[in-house]
Design an enzyme around this catalytic site. Structure first.
Site, PDB file in Angstrom:
ATOM      1  N   SER A 140       0.855  -1.191   0.000  1.00  0.00           N
ATOM      2  CA  SER A 140       0.000   0.000   0.000  1.00  0.00           C
ATOM      3  C   SER A 140       0.887   1.236   0.000  1.00  0.00           C
ATOM      4  O   SER A 140       2.013   1.207   0.538  1.00  0.00           O
ATOM      5  CB  SER A 140      -0.895   0.010   1.244  1.00  0.00           C
ATOM      6  OG  SER A 140      -1.506   1.273   1.422  1.00  0.00           O
ATOM      7  N   TYR A 148      -2.048   3.603   9.344  1.00  0.00           N
ATOM      8  CA  TYR A 148      -2.974   2.506   9.594  1.00  0.00           C
ATOM      9  C   TYR A 148      -2.424   1.172   9.088  1.00  0.00           C
ATOM     10  O   TYR A 148      -2.969   0.136   9.413  1.00  0.00           O
ATOM     11  CB  TYR A 148      -4.311   2.768   8.893  1.00  0.00           C
ATOM     12  CG  TYR A 148      -4.968   4.053   9.304  1.00  0.00           C
ATOM     13  CD1 TYR A 148      -5.482   4.198  10.582  1.00  0.00           C
ATOM     14  CD2 TYR A 148      -5.060   5.116   8.428  1.00  0.00           C
ATOM     15  CE1 TYR A 148      -6.086   5.388  10.971  1.00  0.00           C
ATOM     16  CE2 TYR A 148      -5.656   6.304   8.803  1.00  0.00           C
ATOM     17  CZ  TYR A 148      -6.169   6.432  10.077  1.00  0.00           C
ATOM     18  OH  TYR A 148      -6.758   7.598  10.455  1.00  0.00           O
TER      19      TYR A 148
END
Length: 248
Positions: A140, A148
């Protein structure tokens, strides 16, 4: 690396990025296997893409990962690519002692442990192949600013370590780091007050196959590029900005 005539296993392949990658790889002339937790969902996907091979598997469970590996190498002995795509997203509040850390699904097992274990299972098999093989880890853009996505940050680090260890072998290690993508995972995050945004999963799939073709071992997709750059230049500012976005 060649992007056709491969035999590819994609975890979490029944929706989102995994399904988009499966479709893209099929169109490029590859044999594709996907796994997912829900047999009903896999059956729906098979109706849409009859050429897909499917297998029910919860990759968060060690025994099921091992069963998946044994089945895959038995049924598809020429398998030469593993795409670690399965992932979940949870918000854990350590200020409260994190009681939700082990509630329901385990983010650590699904996002990190499973990817590491799957690579460990398949790499010895890949090393015996006479063709180029690959481990593809889907991380990501937030792996570079792990507000997160600490598990994705860890997977990014693992990808670099694994790439170094396998440098003199026939096994290539790719990392695809997308920004927010419009998937079921994104919709769950949106329900937790994140704003409506994200790129199509098909865009990530196209970036992935391009990265493989060009031997781009760390492919950062779209706006995720700015996250990596900003994390080096002004990490404090981006943490504050992302906190504001998360707060809605």
């Amino acid at each position: 690396m060649q992007t056709t005539k491969n035999t590819i296993l994609i975890t979490g392949g029944s929706s989102g990025i995994g399904l988009a990658m499966a479709e893209t790889f099929i169109k490029a002339g590859n044999e594709v296997i996907i796994c997912g937790r829900r047999g009903s969902k896999l059956a729906e996907v098979r109706q849409q893409f009859p050429q897909l091979h499917t297998r029910v598997c919860d990759v968060s469970k060690k025994a099921e990962r091992e069963e998946l590996f044994q089945w895959a190498v038995s049924e598809f002995p020429h398998i030469n690519m593993l795409v670690n795509n399965a992932g979940i997203q949870k918000e854990v509040n350590f200020l409260t002692g994190a009681p939700e850390l082990y509630e329901d699904e385990s983010e650590i097992e699904t996002n990190l442990t499973a990817s590491i274990h799957m690579a460990a299972l398949f790499i010895p098999h890949f090393l015996q192949q006479k063709t180029e093989c690959a481990v593809v880890n889907i991380t990501s853009g937030l792996a570079f600013i792990p507000l997160y996505c600490s598990t994705k940050a860890a997977l990014h680090s693992f990808s670099m370590s694994l790439r170094s260890q396998l440098a003199d072998t026939n096994v290539r290690v790719f990392e695809i780091a997308p920004p927010i993508v419009k998937t079921e995972l994104h919709r769950e995050a949106k329900a937790r007050k994140q704003s409506e945004r994200g790129i199509p999963a098909s865009e990530v799939a196209e970036a992935a196959i391009k990265a493989l073709k060009n031997d781009n071992y760390e492919a950062i997709v779209g706006q995720a590029k700015s996250l990596k750059g900003a994390s080096r230049i002004a990490p404090g500012f981006f943490h504050k900005l992302l906190n504001k976005v998360a707060a809605g």
